[in-house]
Design a protein around this motif. Structure first.
Motif, PDB file in Angstrom:
ATOM      1  N   PHE A 112       0.807  -1.215   0.000  1.00 64.84           N
ATOM      2  CA  PHE A 112       0.000   0.000   0.000  1.00 64.84           C
ATOM      3  C   PHE A 112       0.841   1.266   0.000  1.00 64.84           C
ATOM      4  CE2 PHE A 112      -2.022   3.464   2.405  1.00 64.84           C
ATOM      5  CZ  PHE A 112      -3.054   3.750   1.538  1.00 64.84           C
ATOM      6  N   GLU A 113       1.776   1.386   0.933  1.00 64.34           N
ATOM      7  CA  GLU A 113       2.561   2.620   1.062  1.00 64.34           C
ATOM      8  C   GLU A 113       3.357   2.893  -0.211  1.00 64.34           C
ATOM      9  OE1 GLU A 113       2.357   4.846   3.272  1.00 64.34           O
ATOM     10  OE2 GLU A 113       1.116   3.764   4.737  1.00 64.34           O
ATOM     11  N   GLU A 114       3.979   1.858  -0.757  1.00 66.44           N
ATOM     12  CA  GLU A 114       4.748   2.035  -1.981  1.00 66.44           C
ATOM     13  C   GLU A 114       3.861   2.398  -3.164  1.00 66.44           C
ATOM     14  OE1 GLU A 114       4.781  -0.493   0.031  1.00 66.44           O
ATOM     15  OE2 GLU A 114       6.845  -1.029   0.602  1.00 66.44           O
ATOM     16  N   ASP A 115       2.711   1.726  -3.252  1.00 64.80           N
ATOM     17  CA  ASP A 115       1.792   1.990  -4.363  1.00 64.80           C
ATOM     18  C   ASP A 115       1.244   3.410  -4.301  1.00 64.80           C
ATOM     19  OD1 ASP A 115       2.170  -0.532  -5.311  1.00 64.80           O
ATOM     20  OD2 ASP A 115       0.319  -1.371  -4.484  1.00 64.80           O
ATOM     21  N   ARG A 116       0.911   3.861  -3.101  1.00 72.89           N
ATOM     22  CA  ARG A 116       0.363   5.213  -2.966  1.00 72.89           C
ATOM     23  C   ARG A 116       1.410   6.249  -3.359  1.00 72.89           C
ATOM     24  NH1 ARG A 116       0.510   9.280   0.740  1.00 72.89           N
ATOM     25  NH2 ARG A 116      -1.345  10.622   0.896  1.00 72.89           N
ATOM     26  N   ALA A 117       2.641   6.092  -2.843  1.00 73.81           N
ATOM     27  CA  ALA A 117       3.708   7.035  -3.158  1.00 73.81           C
ATOM     28  C   ALA A 117       4.010   7.041  -4.652  1.00 73.81           C
ATOM     29  CB  ALA A 117       4.958   6.682  -2.358  1.00 73.81           C
ATOM     30  N   ALA A 118       4.006   5.873  -5.259  1.00 71.74           N
ATOM     31  CA  ALA A 118       4.295   5.773  -6.687  1.00 71.74           C
ATOM     32  C   ALA A 118       3.175   6.406  -7.513  1.00 71.74           C
ATOM     33  CB  ALA A 118       4.469   4.305  -7.080  1.00 71.74           C
ATOM     34  N   PHE A 119       1.932   6.186  -7.084  1.00 71.71           N
ATOM     35  CA  PHE A 119       0.780   6.753  -7.798  1.00 71.71           C
ATOM     36  C   PHE A 119       0.846   8.271  -7.771  1.00 71.71           C
ATOM     37  CE2 PHE A 119      -3.488   8.525  -7.876  1.00 71.71           C
ATOM     38  CZ  PHE A 119      -4.068   7.880  -8.956  1.00 71.71           C
ATOM     39  N   ILE A 120       1.075   8.855  -6.588  1.00 72.67           N
ATOM     40  CA  ILE A 120       1.127  10.314  -6.458  1.00 72.67           C
ATOM     41  C   ILE A 120       2.279  10.885  -7.270  1.00 72.67           C
ATOM     42  CG2 ILE A 120       1.515  12.220  -4.841  1.00 72.67           C
ATOM     43  CD1 ILE A 120       0.047  10.574  -2.719  1.00 72.67           C
ATOM     44  N   ALA A 121       3.442  10.230  -7.186  1.00 73.04           N
ATOM     45  CA  ALA A 121       4.603  10.709  -7.944  1.00 73.04           C
ATOM     46  C   ALA A 121       4.347  10.632  -9.440  1.00 73.04           C
ATOM     47  CB  ALA A 121       5.830   9.874  -7.575  1.00 73.04           C
ATOM     48  N   ASP A 122       3.702   9.571  -9.868  1.00 75.25           N
ATOM     49  CA  ASP A 122       3.416   9.394 -11.293  1.00 75.25           C
ATOM     50  C   ASP A 122       2.453  10.471 -11.787  1.00 75.25           C
ATOM     51  OD1 ASP A 122       3.339   8.359 -13.827  1.00 75.25           O
ATOM     52  OD2 ASP A 122       2.059   6.657 -13.327  1.00 75.25           O
ATOM     53  N   MET A 123       1.393  10.733 -11.019  1.00 76.96           N
ATOM     54  CA  MET A 123       0.382  11.700 -11.459  1.00 76.96           C
ATOM     55  C   MET A 123       0.935  13.125 -11.431  1.00 76.96           C
ATOM     56  SD  MET A 123      -2.121   9.872 -12.370  1.00 76.96           S
ATOM     57  CE  MET A 123      -3.203  11.257 -12.712  1.00 76.96           C
TER      58      MET A 123
END
Length: 327
Positions: free
Chosen positions: A155-166
């Motif tokens: 979860f933590e990695e996915d959330r950080a990656a999603f925000i960084a990507d967007m």
């Protein structure tokens, strides 16, 4: 008490000329014919004028009573007409018939469903434009829909990656296209992703700027008017005419209280959505606020009919924003 004061005032007016005369000419009765004529001339002039004033006043009272009766007749006939319109309303949906006040309930339910659909768009927009401001609870729902049971492990990695990507995308269109890689195109999302977006949009419904929210009200209203426009247009016109009579009458308070007692919770919610979704100024709409015909929105029975069960504070802000936009 008021009648006693009126009687006392009338007695003063009637007796004052006699008291004034006797206080000035306080002799006894005279046997001179001319003096009697002078007294008669005095009193006939005074009381003749008073009689004209009394006649004018009674004429005024009669006219006022006639106006009151005429206003009462128009006002209560209009409410009878409104009730007749509701009693004879009928909505047929997929073989099911909704009549009378059940049709009002159906329309309110339809507003709720349409605005829930708009909440999906709000959720999609928030993940696109402000992903860093979306609460973790909504990310959990979204990642559970995307990744299935294993979402919690990363979860933590996915959330950080999603925000960084967007946020790394340069323009809105680029963000919008990139978001599709996660959740799919509009109206092509899986049901679970759609529910995650709906939850995000519903919670944030009253937090986005009113100008943006009004566009969602308008979109929902247009779809409903396409099916129920004939009934809703006539209903709103009648209510606005009734409110205009209330506002301009000397019996405004009495009429307003009667109107408040007659409107059902469904009607109050419908009236609010008709105003909130209007793309043009609704002439006379301010009377609905002035007369307190939307006050019931602040009660639990109306709050529960509206999307995301708004608080009293949110409803007050929403009403203020609607009428500020109207102005």
């Amino acid at each position: 008490m008021k009648n006693r004061l009126s009687a006392f005032a009338l007695a003063i007016i009637v007796l004052a000329p006699a008291i004034l005369y006797l206080s000035k000419f306080h002799g006894g009765l005279t046997d001179q014919h001319g003096r009697w004529g002078e007294v008669g001339s005095y009193f006939s002039g005074i009381y003749g004028s008073l009689a004209l004033l009394v006649l004018a006043y009674t004429t005024h009272l009669t006219q006022a009573q006639f106006r009151r009766q005429n206003e009462d007749s128009i006002f209560y006939k209009l409410f009878d007409s409104l009730q007749y319109r509701i009693q004879n309303s009928s909505i047929s949906i997929e073989g099911k018939e909704f009549s009378a006040h059940k049709s009002l309930k159906y329309i309110v339910d339809r507003f709720y469903r349409e605005l829930s659909g708009e909440a999906v768009e709000i959720g999609r927009m928030l993940f696109c434009t402000e992903p860093e401001k979306v609460a973790n609870v909504h990310y959990t729902k979204l990642f559970a829909a995307i990744n299935g049971p294993t979402w919690i492990e990363t979860f933590e990695e996915d959330r950080a990656a999603f925000i960084a990507d967007m946020t790394s995308q340069g323009h809105f269109n680029e963000r919008w296209e990139q978001l599709k890689n996660y959740i799919g195109s509009r109206d092509e999302e899986s049901q679970s992703i759609r529910e995650a977006l709906r939850a995000t949009g519903s919670v944030n419904f009253y937090k986005i700027p009113f100008k943006s929210r009004q566009q969602h009200y308008a979109a929902a209203l247009q779809r409903i008017l396409a099916e129920q426009g004939e009934f809703l247009d006539g209903y709103l016109s009648t209510i606005l005419y009734i409110a205009d009579i209330c506002a301009t009458s000397k019996n405004s308070l009495q009429y307003a209280r009667y109107a408040q007692s007659q409107l059902t919770r469904y009607e109050v919610v419908i009236l609010f959505y008709l105003l909130a979704g209007s793309e043009e100024k609704v002439v006379g709409a301010v009377n609905l606020k002035t007369l307190g015909l939307l006050n019931r929105l602040r009660t639990l029975d109306c709050q529960g009919l509206m999307i995301d069960f708004p608080s009293v504070e949110e409803i007050d802000k929403e009403i203020a924003a609607v009428f500020e936009a109207e102005a």
